[in-house]
Design a protein around this motif. Structure first.
Motif, PDB file in Angstrom:
ATOM      1  N   THR A   1      54.946  23.182  82.849  1.00  0.00           N
ATOM      2  CA  THR A   1      55.434  23.729  84.123  1.00  0.00           C
ATOM      3  C   THR A   1      54.546  24.865  84.647  1.00  0.00           C
ATOM      4  O   THR A   1      54.464  25.069  85.843  1.00  0.00           O
TER       5      THR A   1
ATOM      6  N   LEU B   1      66.008  37.511  92.786  1.00  0.00           N
ATOM      7  CA  LEU B   1      66.899  36.400  92.433  1.00  0.00           C
ATOM      8  C   LEU B   1      68.367  36.829  92.327  1.00  0.00           C
ATOM      9  O   LEU B   1      69.216  36.053  91.920  1.00  0.00           O
TER      10      LEU B   1
ATOM     11  N   GLU C   1      57.295  25.611  90.541  1.00  0.00           N
ATOM     12  CA  GLU C   1      57.863  24.489  91.295  1.00  0.00           C
ATOM     13  C   GLU C   1      57.885  24.833  92.788  1.00  0.00           C
ATOM     14  O   GLU C   1      57.492  24.046  93.631  1.00  0.00           O
ATOM     15  N   ARG C   2      58.330  26.064  93.085  1.00  0.00           N
ATOM     16  CA  ARG C   2      58.414  26.474  94.492  1.00  0.00           C
ATOM     17  C   ARG C   2      57.039  26.650  95.117  1.00  0.00           C
ATOM     18  O   ARG C   2      56.824  26.344  96.274  1.00  0.00           O
TER      19      ARG C   2
ATOM     20  N   ARG D   1      60.352  27.664  87.564  1.00  0.00           N
ATOM     21  CA  ARG D   1      60.936  27.678  88.900  1.00  0.00           C
ATOM     22  C   ARG D   1      59.954  28.220  89.942  1.00  0.00           C
ATOM     23  O   ARG D   1      59.826  27.682  91.036  1.00  0.00           O
TER      24      ARG D   1
ATOM     25  N   MET E   1      61.059  20.168  84.054  1.00  0.00           N
ATOM     26  CA  MET E   1      61.986  21.154  84.619  1.00  0.00           C
ATOM     27  C   MET E   1      63.290  21.191  83.814  1.00  0.00           C
ATOM     28  O   MET E   1      63.864  22.252  83.599  1.00  0.00           O
TER      29      MET E   1
ATOM     30  N   GLU F   1      61.177  38.543  92.568  1.00  0.00           N
ATOM     31  CA  GLU F   1      61.601  37.335  93.290  1.00  0.00           C
ATOM     32  C   GLU F   1      62.960  37.516  93.963  1.00  0.00           C
ATOM     33  O   GLU F   1      63.439  36.592  94.615  1.00  0.00           O
TER      34      GLU F   1
ATOM     35  N   GLN G   1      64.925  24.431  81.808  1.00  0.00           N
ATOM     36  CA  GLN G   1      66.308  24.862  82.036  1.00  0.00           C
ATOM     37  C   GLN G   1      67.115  24.857  80.729  1.00  0.00           C
ATOM     38  O   GLN G   1      67.857  25.800  80.439  1.00  0.00           O
TER      39      GLN G   1
ATOM     40  N   TYR H   1      61.830  29.273  81.919  1.00  0.00           N
ATOM     41  CA  TYR H   1      62.566  28.711  83.052  1.00  0.00           C
ATOM     42  C   TYR H   1      62.190  29.410  84.368  1.00  0.00           C
ATOM     43  O   TYR H   1      61.982  28.765  85.396  1.00  0.00           O
ATOM     44  N   PHE H   2      62.061  30.732  84.323  1.00  0.00           N
ATOM     45  CA  PHE H   2      61.764  31.468  85.556  1.00  0.00           C
ATOM     46  C   PHE H   2      60.348  31.177  86.048  1.00  0.00           C
ATOM     47  O   PHE H   2      60.100  31.055  87.241  1.00  0.00           O
TER      48      PHE H   2
END
Ligand SMILES: [Zn+2]
Length: 371
Positions: free
Chosen positions: A251, A291, A184-185, A181, A203, A289, A207, A177-178
């Motif tokens: 991903t 987060l 994606e960014r 993400r 995605m 990151e 998740q 998931y990380f």
């Protein structure tokens, strides 16, 4: 032009005892199966499988995996496939065995059936294979033309495997998931094809993978320690093999797998499993990151509870930590840091590794005090 791209195995089946029905599921691929098997299963499954295939009027040619997916092994198996006129290839075993079977099927243009015996890596579902190619055994990642036609997972075999594999699989799945993400960014490509980016479905898979781990991993490990296939364990097997496998391929990888790769360059860490390195890498990525402290604290506790590495010592590094951190950072640098949404340098990575080590030690202290 950017496209959205998604890949997956043709079919995924998971249940305790499903191996008994193997010839039923593979009938559509032809009469003769070539099975590459881990030697470990020779006594338990060789005769059993031969009999099952015979009963269905089919035949299977068995070969035992030599230990490395290299030129010599692949050539030996391709010869056997040709000699016996096999219609499809099955690999039955751990990550390396699956990678080798996948590559053989790719070279011979045959359907591939993947039967993982541990839930420890992303090898079972993906089209990627790690090959030690040519006379000099150079490590290469090859994209096969097809993902497996079928992935058949016998949950009881997974529950009977050494528990460390399941824990490591959770570590590998934790990154999904990380890393999704981050990609994606950053807007980077996934592994589905040239210029392909994530579908919305991909995605969601990433998740769901993370949520499943957070809810069920601890209980699932307890159940697997008693070799009991429960609903929680079924969820985690699905998360480790299917969700993590689809997730990473669709991903992309990022910081966690970069750090994992760097750890692989340190001699003291040679016995650490892939997913264990990735778990430590996930902590480094999330720290880099920024987060949020709450999430990072949660992840530390989660990893520690699952006996995944949270310190350099857990990775086998007991001395010269600064030097080891430098080595890991340098060796990780040409991997997937471009998939991170911010600029990363070797000193940043080195600092992240040493901070994770410090926070890992603090977590251990705090959690142990409460016991
Ligand atoms: Zn991985």
């Amino acid at each position: 032009m950017k496209k959205i791209g998604y890949v997956s195995p043709g079919k995924y089946i998971q249940a305790a005892g499903i191996i008994e029905e193997l010839p039923e599921y593979t009938r559509q691929y032809g009469k003769a199966a070539f099975i590459l098997m881990d030697v470990f299963f020779r006594d338990t499954y060789s005769e059993k499988l031969k009999k099952e295939f015979l009963q269905k009027n089919a035949k299977c040619i068995l070969a035992y995996f030599g230990g490395e997916n290299n030129h010599k092994e692949v050539e030996r198996c391709c010869f056997l496939v040709k000699q016996h006129g096999a219609d499809y290839v099955i690999a039955f075993g751990g990550g390396k065995t699956l990678d080798c079977g996948k590559y053989i099927a790719h070279l011979m243009h045959l359907p591939f059936i993947s039967i993982p015996t541990t839930a420890s890596t992303d090898a079972p579902c993906s089209a990627l294979t790690i090959v030690y190619d040519g006379a000099d055994n150079e490590r290469k990642v090859i994209r096969c033309a097809q993902n497996p036609s079928l992935v058949l997972v016998d949950s009881q075999i997974i529950a009977d495997a050494p528990i460390r594999f399941l824990r490591a699989g959770i570590g590998d799945a934790l990154a999904t998931y990380f890393e999704a993400r981050a990609n994606e960014r950053a807007g980077t490509d996934n592994f589905a094809g040239k210029n392909c980016v994530r579908t919305r479905l991909s995605m969601c898979i990433a998740q769901t993978c993370y949520e499943t781990l957070r809810r069920y991993a601890v209980q699932a490990v307890r159940d697997a320690e008693r070799h009991q296939v429960t609903q929680e364990l079924e969820y985690i097997i699905e998360a480790n093999i299917l969700l993590s496998g689809l997730g990473f391929e669709n991903t992309g990888c990022a910081g966690a797998h970069s750090v994992s790769s760097g750890i692989g360059a340190v001699e003291a860490c040679k016995d650490i499993l892939h997913g264990e390195k990735v778990a430590f890498g996930t902590l480094c990525q999330v720290y880099l990151e920024c987060l949020g402290g709450g999430l990072l604290r949660e992840l530390f506790r989660f990893c520690y509870e699952l006996k995944l590495p949270v310190t350099l010592e857990d990775l086998g590094i007991t001395e010269d930590k600064e030097q080891a951190a430098e080595r890991i950072a340098e060796a990780s640098f040409d991997k997937f840091w471009d998939s991170e949404p911010m600029e990363i340098s070797v000193p940043n990575i080195r600092e992240a590794i040493l901070t994770v080590d410090r926070l890992g030690n603090e977590t251990k202290k705090k959690v142990d005090e409460k016991k």
